[in-house]
Design a protein around this motif. Structure first.
Motif, mmCIF file in Angstrom:
data_model
loop_
_atom_site.group_PDB
_atom_site.id
_atom_site.type_symbol
_atom_site.label_atom_id
_atom_site.label_comp_id
_atom_site.label_asym_id
_atom_site.label_seq_id
_atom_site.Cartn_x
_atom_site.Cartn_y
_atom_site.Cartn_z
ATOM 1 N N MET A 1 0.856 -1.201 0.000
ATOM 2 C CA MET A 1 0.000 0.000 0.000
ATOM 3 C C MET A 1 0.882 1.237 0.000
ATOM 4 N N SER A 2 0.596 2.175 -0.807
ATOM 5 C CA SER A 2 1.358 3.421 -0.857
ATOM 6 C C SER A 2 0.785 4.420 0.126
ATOM 7 N N THR A 3 1.596 4.811 1.104
ATOM 8 C CA THR A 3 1.113 5.768 2.106
ATOM 9 C C THR A 3 0.930 7.150 1.499
ATOM 10 N N THR A 4 1.697 7.431 0.431
ATOM 11 C CA THR A 4 1.558 8.737 -0.216
ATOM 12 C C THR A 4 0.231 8.834 -0.955
ATOM 13 N N ASP A 5 -0.090 7.782 -1.717
ATOM 14 C CA ASP A 5 -1.317 7.790 -2.500
ATOM 15 C C ASP A 5 -2.559 7.829 -1.612
ATOM 16 N N ASN A 6 -2.471 7.165 -0.493
ATOM 17 C CA ASN A 6 -3.645 7.068 0.367
ATOM 18 C C ASN A 6 -3.661 8.119 1.470
ATOM 19 N N ASP A 7 -2.585 8.928 1.532
ATOM 20 C CA ASP A 7 -2.523 10.023 2.498
ATOM 21 C C ASP A 7 -2.819 9.542 3.920
ATOM 22 N N LEU A 8 -2.172 8.443 4.317
ATOM 23 C CA LEU A 8 -2.374 7.900 5.647
ATOM 24 C C LEU A 8 -1.531 8.659 6.669
ATOM 25 N N LYS A 9 -2.055 8.783 7.860
ATOM 26 C CA LYS A 9 -1.334 9.441 8.939
ATOM 27 C C LYS A 9 -1.210 8.469 10.118
ATOM 28 N N PRO A 10 0.017 8.251 10.637
ATOM 29 C CA PRO A 10 0.215 7.294 11.731
ATOM 30 C C PRO A 10 -0.668 7.547 12.942
ATOM 31 N N GLU A 11 -0.840 8.817 13.324
ATOM 32 C CA GLU A 11 -1.632 9.116 14.517
ATOM 33 C C GLU A 11 -3.082 8.664 14.384
ATOM 34 N N GLU A 12 -3.582 8.634 13.161
ATOM 35 C CA GLU A 12 -4.950 8.175 12.952
ATOM 36 C C GLU A 12 -5.086 6.681 13.233
ATOM 37 N N PHE A 13 -4.002 5.940 13.046
ATOM 38 C CA PHE A 13 -4.025 4.515 13.339
ATOM 39 C C PHE A 13 -4.196 4.281 14.839
ATOM 40 N N GLY A 14 -3.535 5.110 15.644
ATOM 41 C CA GLY A 14 -3.675 4.987 17.093
ATOM 42 C C GLY A 14 -5.085 5.309 17.548
ATOM 43 N N GLN A 15 -5.672 6.340 16.983
ATOM 44 C CA GLN A 15 -7.032 6.723 17.347
ATOM 45 C C GLN A 15 -8.023 5.628 16.980
ATOM 46 N N ALA A 16 -7.834 5.035 15.797
ATOM 47 C CA ALA A 16 -8.738 3.968 15.365
ATOM 48 C C ALA A 16 -8.540 2.698 16.187
ATOM 49 N N ALA A 17 -7.305 2.472 16.646
ATOM 50 C CA ALA A 17 -6.998 1.252 17.399
ATOM 51 C C ALA A 17 -7.616 1.259 18.791
ATOM 52 N N ALA A 18 -7.834 2.428 19.359
ATOM 53 C CA ALA A 18 -8.309 2.523 20.741
ATOM 54 C C ALA A 18 -9.617 1.773 20.943
ATOM 55 N N ALA A 19 -10.554 1.909 20.016
ATOM 56 C CA ALA A 19 -11.858 1.255 20.163
ATOM 57 C C ALA A 19 -11.711 -0.258 20.119
ATOM 58 N N ALA A 20 -10.901 -0.765 19.189
ATOM 59 C CA ALA A 20 -10.709 -2.213 19.076
ATOM 60 C C ALA A 20 -10.002 -2.777 20.299
ATOM 61 N N ILE A 21 -9.004 -2.047 20.805
ATOM 62 C CA ILE A 21 -8.271 -2.510 21.988
ATOM 63 C C ILE A 21 -9.180 -2.535 23.206
ATOM 64 N N THR A 22 -9.994 -1.517 23.349
ATOM 65 C CA THR A 22 -10.944 -1.479 24.467
ATOM 66 C C THR A 22 -11.926 -2.640 24.388
ATOM 67 N N ASP A 23 -12.389 -2.937 23.187
ATOM 68 C CA ASP A 23 -13.293 -4.071 22.982
ATOM 69 C C ASP A 23 -12.590 -5.382 23.306
#
Length: 320
Positions: free
Chosen positions: A1-23
């Motif tokens: 996956m190209s991080t440039t093409d998809n404009d991914l940001k690492p901090e967003e991964f942490g925010q999204a992970a919080a809900a799954a980890i809590t579950d």
């Protein structure tokens, strides 16, 4: 996956992970695997052919930091790294899908016949161990004898593995294993730093709401000084970890040992002072900060209980 093409940001991964980890925290070990894998966390760095996202370690860092902050008792860090190391192997696909769970023995080797300091080994399927020749081997935990070491954590003990009859499922070459060890240092530093961040946030909130003699505890100068020192150590540790993701002025990779040693020491200090400021309540179910402190101490023990910092000092002296 190209991080440039998809404009991914690492901090967003942490925010999204919080809900799954809590579950996942509210579920059994195997159910937690499905939740974490379903959220894409287990295979975040795995190859696309294995069902992963194939992004860099910088995207796994905020995920494991969130796991540390929320005190997740599950080998997410190890599963992410092993899935990455296995490349396009069907074994990597099983880890990314949550069908199997892997841990990593940070001490010993296949050549020595034993390995130790493996988290959650009694619940895992596979373990990555050094082969004693620069590479590593993935062994089936069903073929080894597991001895729990409850010295630092009786509820979630480390484990020692007797490898004389170990079944090797896959091997990792020396170059891949060396890169994986570097990644592990970064993620372990991120996990313990996240644990300290969670404790600091909890402590700051408690100090601002606990009232004695008509004033919140945070109004007391001694408390404010201690909180400020804890925040300073936390920020310095975070900055060091982020710096590892960038090359030095010569375009080379930065040494991870100094940052890891500092993260372990700073996190232990912040957690111990958090427990102290809670009046010792960190050792009760109501304020479970002791779980985070145990994880930090287990990782410190895996690297020699201060030996890492001493080696960093020796290396510095020899370099000047």
């Amino acid at each position: 996956m190209s991080t440039t093409d998809n404009d991914l940001k690492p901090e967003e991964f942490g925010q999204a992970a919080a809900a799954a980890i809590t579950d996942a925290q509210a579920r059994g070990f195997r159910d937690a695997a499905q939740v974490l894998a379903g959220a894409g966390l287990c295979g975040v760095c795995a190859s696309e052919e294995a069902g992963g996202l194939a992004v860099g370690i910088e995207f796994a860092l905020p995920i494991v930091a969130e796991a540390g902050k929320l005190r997740l008792q599950w080998p997410l860090l190890e599963t992410i790294l092993v899935a990455k190391a296995l490349g396009q192997s069907p074994l990597a696909a099983q880890l990314a899908a949550g069908e199997r769970v892997a841990t990593w023995a940070l001490q010993g080797s296949l050549q020595e016949g034993f390995a130790g300091q493996a988290r959650h080994a009694s619940h895992c399927d596979w373990a990555l161990v050094a082969d004693g020749q620069g590479g590593a081997a993935l062994v089936d935990l069903g073929s080894v004898t597991i001895q729990d070491d409850a010295a630092l954590d009786p509820e979630h003990p480390q484990a020692w593995l007797l490898l004389d009859k170990a079944e090797v499922l896959a091997t990792v070459d020396a170059a891949t294993f060396s890169a994986l060890q570097r990644d592990s240092h970064i993620l372990i530093a991120g996990l313990v730093n996240g644990a300290a961040e969670g404790a600091l946030a909890t402590t700051a909130e408690y100090m601002s709401t606990r009232v004695q003699f008509g004033r919140p505890l945070s109004a007391k100068q001694a408390v404010r000084h201690l909180l400020a020192r804890m925040r300073l150590l936390q920020e310095a540790s975070s900055a060091g970890i982020q710096r590892l993701l960038r090359t030095d002025e010569f375009g080379g990779a930065r040494a991870t040992s100094p940052v890891l040693a500092n993260a372990l020491a700073s996190s232990a200090f912040v957690l111990e002072k958090s427990i102290h400021l809670h009046g010792g309540m960190g050792f009760t179910w109501e304020v479970p900060l002791h779980y985070a402190l145990r994880e930090v101490r287990k990782f410190d023990a895996a690297f020699g209980s201060g030996a890492l910092a001493r080696q960093v000092g020796r290396d510095f002296i020899q370099s000047v």
